[in-house]
Write a protein that holds these residues in place. Sequence first.
Motif, mmCIF file in Angstrom:
data_model
loop_
_atom_site.group_PDB
_atom_site.id
_atom_site.type_symbol
_atom_site.label_atom_id
_atom_site.label_comp_id
_atom_site.label_asym_id
_atom_site.label_seq_id
_atom_site.Cartn_x
_atom_site.Cartn_y
_atom_site.Cartn_z
ATOM 1 N N ASN A 1 0.807 -1.226 0.000
ATOM 2 C CA ASN A 1 0.000 0.000 0.000
ATOM 3 C C ASN A 1 0.837 1.273 0.000
ATOM 4 O O ASN A 1 0.280 2.364 0.099
ATOM 5 C CB ASN A 1 -0.919 0.015 1.224
ATOM 6 N N ILE A 2 2.160 1.153 -0.069
ATOM 7 C CA ILE A 2 2.981 2.362 0.011
ATOM 8 C C ILE A 2 2.846 3.196 -1.265
ATOM 9 O O ILE A 2 2.527 2.679 -2.334
ATOM 10 C CB ILE A 2 4.470 2.028 0.258
ATOM 11 N N SER A 3 3.092 4.484 -1.118
ATOM 12 C CA SER A 3 3.031 5.385 -2.269
ATOM 13 C C SER A 3 4.030 6.511 -2.075
ATOM 14 O O SER A 3 4.335 6.881 -0.926
ATOM 15 C CB SER A 3 1.617 5.967 -2.431
ATOM 16 N N PRO A 4 4.578 7.055 -3.157
ATOM 17 C CA PRO A 4 5.560 8.140 -3.046
ATOM 18 C C PRO A 4 4.980 9.352 -2.334
ATOM 19 O O PRO A 4 3.773 9.603 -2.369
ATOM 20 C CB PRO A 4 5.891 8.452 -4.508
ATOM 21 N N HIS A 5 5.845 10.064 -1.660
ATOM 22 C CA HIS A 5 5.532 11.335 -1.013
ATOM 23 C C HIS A 5 4.610 11.181 0.195
ATOM 24 O O HIS A 5 4.134 12.182 0.735
ATOM 25 C CB HIS A 5 4.901 12.319 -2.005
ATOM 26 N N ALA A 6 4.334 9.933 0.622
ATOM 27 C CA ALA A 6 3.510 9.761 1.823
ATOM 28 C C ALA A 6 4.297 10.217 3.046
ATOM 29 O O ALA A 6 5.495 9.938 3.172
ATOM 30 C CB ALA A 6 3.093 8.297 1.960
ATOM 31 N N ALA A 7 3.640 10.900 3.951
ATOM 32 C CA ALA A 7 4.319 11.436 5.134
ATOM 33 C C ALA A 7 4.144 10.508 6.332
ATOM 34 O O ALA A 7 3.135 9.811 6.459
ATOM 35 C CB ALA A 7 3.767 12.821 5.452
ATOM 36 N N ASN A 8 5.148 10.507 7.224
ATOM 37 C CA ASN A 8 5.092 9.773 8.489
ATOM 38 C C ASN A 8 4.777 8.281 8.291
ATOM 39 O O ASN A 8 4.003 7.693 9.041
ATOM 40 C CB ASN A 8 4.054 10.398 9.428
ATOM 41 N N PRO B 1 10.628 6.782 5.916
ATOM 42 C CA PRO B 1 11.533 6.605 4.778
ATOM 43 C C PRO B 1 11.035 7.419 3.584
ATOM 44 O O PRO B 1 9.848 7.762 3.490
ATOM 45 C CB PRO B 1 11.418 5.113 4.490
ATOM 46 N N GLN B 2 11.933 7.707 2.687
ATOM 47 C CA GLN B 2 11.521 8.310 1.421
ATOM 48 C C GLN B 2 11.183 7.177 0.464
ATOM 49 O O GLN B 2 11.980 6.238 0.285
ATOM 50 C CB GLN B 2 12.644 9.170 0.842
ATOM 51 N N LEU C 1 16.526 5.786 3.306
ATOM 52 C CA LEU C 1 16.519 6.273 4.678
ATOM 53 C C LEU C 1 17.696 7.226 4.872
ATOM 54 O O LEU C 1 18.821 6.916 4.449
ATOM 55 C CB LEU C 1 16.643 5.118 5.681
ATOM 56 N N SER C 2 17.432 8.359 5.483
ATOM 57 C CA SER C 2 18.500 9.328 5.732
ATOM 58 C C SER C 2 18.810 9.393 7.217
ATOM 59 O O SER C 2 17.944 9.126 8.064
ATOM 60 C CB SER C 2 18.096 10.713 5.222
ATOM 61 N N GLU C 3 20.044 9.756 7.526
ATOM 62 C CA GLU C 3 20.467 9.860 8.923
ATOM 63 C C GLU C 3 19.658 10.903 9.674
ATOM 64 O O GLU C 3 19.319 10.719 10.844
ATOM 65 C CB GLU C 3 21.955 10.218 8.966
ATOM 66 N N LYS C 4 19.301 11.986 8.981
ATOM 67 C CA LYS C 4 18.646 13.106 9.654
ATOM 68 C C LYS C 4 17.147 12.886 9.851
ATOM 69 O O LYS C 4 16.589 13.246 10.900
ATOM 70 C CB LYS C 4 18.876 14.397 8.855
ATOM 71 N N TYR C 5 16.460 12.278 8.875
ATOM 72 C CA TYR C 5 14.995 12.273 8.900
ATOM 73 C C TYR C 5 14.371 10.890 9.156
ATOM 74 O O TYR C 5 13.183 10.801 9.463
ATOM 75 C CB TYR C 5 14.440 12.806 7.574
ATOM 76 N N SER C 6 15.138 9.808 9.016
ATOM 77 C CA SER C 6 14.550 8.455 9.102
ATOM 78 C C SER C 6 15.169 7.683 10.265
ATOM 79 O O SER C 6 16.259 8.002 10.734
ATOM 80 C CB SER C 6 14.786 7.691 7.805
ATOM 81 N N THR C 7 14.458 6.646 10.705
ATOM 82 C CA THR C 7 14.992 5.749 11.741
ATOM 83 C C THR C 7 14.751 4.307 11.336
ATOM 84 O O THR C 7 13.767 3.980 10.670
ATOM 85 C CB THR C 7 14.335 6.000 13.107
ATOM 86 N N LEU C 8 15.679 3.436 11.747
ATOM 87 C CA LEU C 8 15.532 1.998 11.580
ATOM 88 C C LEU C 8 15.910 1.365 12.909
ATOM 89 O O LEU C 8 17.028 1.557 13.396
ATOM 90 C CB LEU C 8 16.441 1.481 10.456
#
Length: 494
Positions: free
Chosen positions: A43-50, A120-121, A146-153
């Motif tokens: 169900n993922i889609s580009p530009h989805a937030a949070n 994630p982007q 995933l970016s260091e600044k905005y994403s978490t894993l």
Amino acid sequence: MAWTGGFVNEFGTQEMWPDGTRIQSHPLSATYDVNIALTQLKNISPHAANTIITGVVIAKQQPRSVPSKTDPTTDRGLLSFTLRDSPTDFINGTCWGSESYICELATKFKIGDIVEIRNPQIQSKQNTEQEERYRPWTPSQYQLTLSEKYSTLSLYGGWNVDVYSTLQHIPIRESDNYYTLADVIANGQGLHGDHINVLVLLKTIGTPKDIVTKTGKKIKRCEVKMYDETCHAFPLVIWDTENIDLVQRWKPHETVVFATDIMVKFDNFRSCMTGTVGSKTIFITNPDTYEAHSLFKFGQSRDTNDDQTDEDSGRLETDLSSIKEVYKVDQIKYLAVERPDGSNGADYGITYAFLAAFDIDSTSQNCISMRCSSCKRRVESTNFSCINPNCLSSVSGQPETTMTFDILTDFSDATGTLKGCYLGGTYAEEMLQCTAGEFLHYTEQQKTDLKWRFLLERCKVYFKVFRYGANSPRRIVRILSCNPAQPTEILPHL
């Protein structure tokens, strides 16, 4: 064996992957349910937030560094992985950040862990040649960044652990979409360079080795031997530390592996087909399929002594990393005469010595013999009859035989020369990186080249000293591992 229940009896309708192959449905797909706050991969889609995505890591590559586009004087770190959250959905992801951040992140999860990804982007997959060659194939049209600044894993802490864990045992290809090892060998150079799927059992795990390339880069190499009903041993070489760590968790003769996209090639040096694990490869361990269960039963029905001579017994129980004591040659000679405490036990150790005799290229009779498959004793070379009166095959006079290495070597250091050390069976195969049967097909030049890779080189040698027989006063020295030593290893013991 960590398989889910028994056999899968109802596969339902056959869905299709984008590449045209069928997908087996699985009981999990009917009961799959996750917290509503999560977004499923389908169900993922580009530009989805949070966006929050949870799944099991089915592939992971070791961290890499690339020059920064904004500052060529610095490097950025990246870490690639493949995430799965249902029987039919899995996706590639890449983490970006500073080298220190990526190295630290890589230590926090491994293949088989369940992780949670936040913010994630989501991007459309880049269907480039590089994507095709170096990343696992996935059915998703997207990829995660995933970016260091905005994403978490992070490791998953929810309640659906069993649901995600089951995904580790569902093949990502149709269960019969694989080559047998006999097919690989029969096709030979016709498959050279191709990526194929195989269903195999683990036979042995080699010791991981540190390799320094011509450019000075330090990498690890590990070779495992796999087998199936059609082939007793097939070498599979692994260079990535993440997959090397994974195979250390496997169990010989118990772990069944559905490996997708391993590269097979004809090894000119060994004159045989080999497999290489690359960045496209995904391992599904102990898959819950009819074919895998059948192969597991085959492995359980085999006598593991068929794989090694009696001197090899206990090989898999001998952990080389537990051997620490370093000996000089004169000290080993003393052990070979009599154990200090007078008992019949075995002694293990390490020596740094020169390989002074390694006569493998004059005649095959010097290093290869035939042994009885029942009692592991040598058979007569003239009529292949077993001379052991207590062996059942000696009654029928028709023993099944096994070809094996039987090599006598000498080692020297400043304290003397140790003659007649025995190197044979799977220990010799691991050192020479070939089986006895493959060695017979080597040219004289190949044998000579192989000899000079070791002869007169100072080697790091793991050895075992033990009594030859219960009533024999003779103690022999058996080589467990022998490889050229690194200078930094040698210096403290000179």
